[in-house]
Design an enzyme around this catalytic site. Structure first.
Site, short mmCIF file in Angstrom:
data_model
loop_
_atom_site.label_atom_id
_atom_site.label_comp_id
_atom_site.label_asym_id
_atom_site.label_seq_id
_atom_site.Cartn_x
_atom_site.Cartn_y
_atom_site.Cartn_z
N GLU A 38 4.94 -4.33 6.74
CA GLU A 38 3.53 -3.95 6.78
C GLU A 38 3.25 -2.95 7.90
O GLU A 38 2.47 -2.01 7.73
CB GLU A 38 2.64 -5.19 6.93
CG GLU A 38 2.57 -6.05 5.68
CD GLU A 38 2.04 -5.29 4.48
OE1 GLU A 38 1.22 -4.36 4.65
OE2 GLU A 38 2.44 -5.62 3.35
N TYR A 98 -6.40 -5.76 8.14
CA TYR A 98 -5.55 -5.60 6.97
C TYR A 98 -4.21 -6.32 7.15
O TYR A 98 -3.77 -7.08 6.28
CB TYR A 98 -5.29 -4.13 6.66
CG TYR A 98 -4.12 -3.98 5.72
CD1 TYR A 98 -4.28 -4.22 4.36
CD2 TYR A 98 -2.85 -3.70 6.21
CE1 TYR A 98 -3.19 -4.17 3.50
CE2 TYR A 98 -1.76 -3.64 5.35
CZ TYR A 98 -1.93 -3.88 4.00
OH TYR A 98 -0.86 -3.85 3.16
N ASP A 129 -5.83 -2.37 1.19
CA ASP A 129 -5.23 -1.12 1.64
C ASP A 129 -5.80 0.02 0.80
O ASP A 129 -6.66 -0.19 -0.07
CB ASP A 129 -3.71 -1.18 1.60
CG ASP A 129 -3.13 -0.92 0.21
OD1 ASP A 129 -3.83 -1.15 -0.80
OD2 ASP A 129 -1.97 -0.48 0.12
#
Length: 314
Positions: free
Chosen positions: A57, A140, A158
């Site tokens: 990520e 996020y 996203d």
């Protein structure tokens, strides 16, 4: 329901006809599509574990998968657990980051690994609030790790997901430049109630945006929800909101920073100013870029005009 010819341009938590969204009719076709079309990526393998998910990520932010894959594999081979990374100097994280871009992410990941080691016994925490409290972890990333690593129910927003929701539900070509409260409300409204289904929905909607509902040259004939997509039903009207930001690189301070960092990454001893001076012809911009790297903690200045990657742990 027939979408209006010109849907509203502001992303709201309603469908184009003003009703509250119901994602139930979207979940099954998108998740079924994902089961058949998902890319075989290493961070999706069970043995990747939560740390592998977290590393991916960090690396995937603003960076395409094909550039991330080799760096990711090298990173996990060298630092298979957060404690392994925390034991190394932050400059080694910057060095291993290579040319992924936005190298402050490497320092943030090192800081997160250090905090995980010190606060959580070396295990990536399962609790969303604890994830969010880690340095370098934003809204996020905390939601993505909780969802993809632990199968929890969180809205994971996203750029790809935002574009899918903007088109399929709101009926506009692109979402706003920055995530809005209305988009977050919409994402929560579309989230399945069941935890497992919600986690699959998060991954599936993201993959749909990455492979089919792309920013350019979208392939609607491959989309499992094209017949329900508000933007498609409206005739795919052009974007009429604020101009989308175009990213530039050549000639920018970011390019100069990259060239300076490349010299330092390749050197295992301190580098003199003269070696850095050779990588960019314009002295004012070069000095500004170097000062920025120092201010960001990516470069450590030493006496006698020498520089190196950082050794001090944050």
């Amino acid at each position: 329901m027939t979408a209006p010819t010109k849907p509203p341009h502001s992303t709201s938590a309603t469908t184009p006809d003003g009703t509250a969204p119901d994602g139930a009719h979207l979940h099954t076709p998108v998740i079924d599509w994902f089961e058949d079309n998902a890319r075989d990526l290493p961070w999706r393998h069970p043995d990747a574990g939560p740390w592998g998910v977290m590393v991916s990520e960090f690396m995937l932010q603003q960076t395409p998968v094909n550039r991330v894959l080799p760096v990711y594999e090298q990173w996990l081979a060298r630092w298979p657990r957060p404690a392994d990374l925390a034991e190394d100097a932050p400059g080694e994280a910057v060095r291993a980051w290579g040319r992924l871009g936005y190298p402050r992410r490497a320092l943030r990941l090192h800081g997160a690994a250090t905090a995980i080691t010190e606060r959580h016994g070396g295990d990536v925490p399962t609790d969303h609030a604890q994830l969010l409290a880690l340095p370098g972890i934003g809204e996020y990333t905390a939601a993505a790790v909780a969802s993809f690593a632990y199968g929890q129910r969180h809205a994971v927003l996203d750029t790809n997901v935002r574009r899918v929701f903007a088109r399929a539900v709101t009926g506009v070509q692109f979402p706003p430049n920055a995530t809005t409260a209305a988009e977050r409300k919409l994402a929560r409204a579309l989230l399945p109630q069941d935890e497992h289904t919600a986690a699959r929905w998060a991954a599936a909607s993201m993959e749909l945006g990455a492979l089919v509902c792309t920013a350019k040259n979208e392939t609607c004939h491959r989309c499992p929800i094209s017949a329900q997509c508000a933007w498609n039903l409206a005739g795919k009207p052009d974007h009429e909101g604020p101009a989308r930001r175009a990213q530039t690189y050549a000639g920018t301070d970011r390019q100069v920073r990259g060239k300076l960092l490349a010299v330092l990454r390749e050197a295992h001893t301190p580098v003199p100013q003269s070696a850095l001076d050779r990588v960019w012809h314009e002295p004012v911009q070069r000095a500004r870029a170097l000062d920025g790297l120092v201010a960001d903690g990516l470069v450590e200045p030493l006496p006698d005009g020498l520089y190196r990657l950082p050794t001090t742990r944050t």
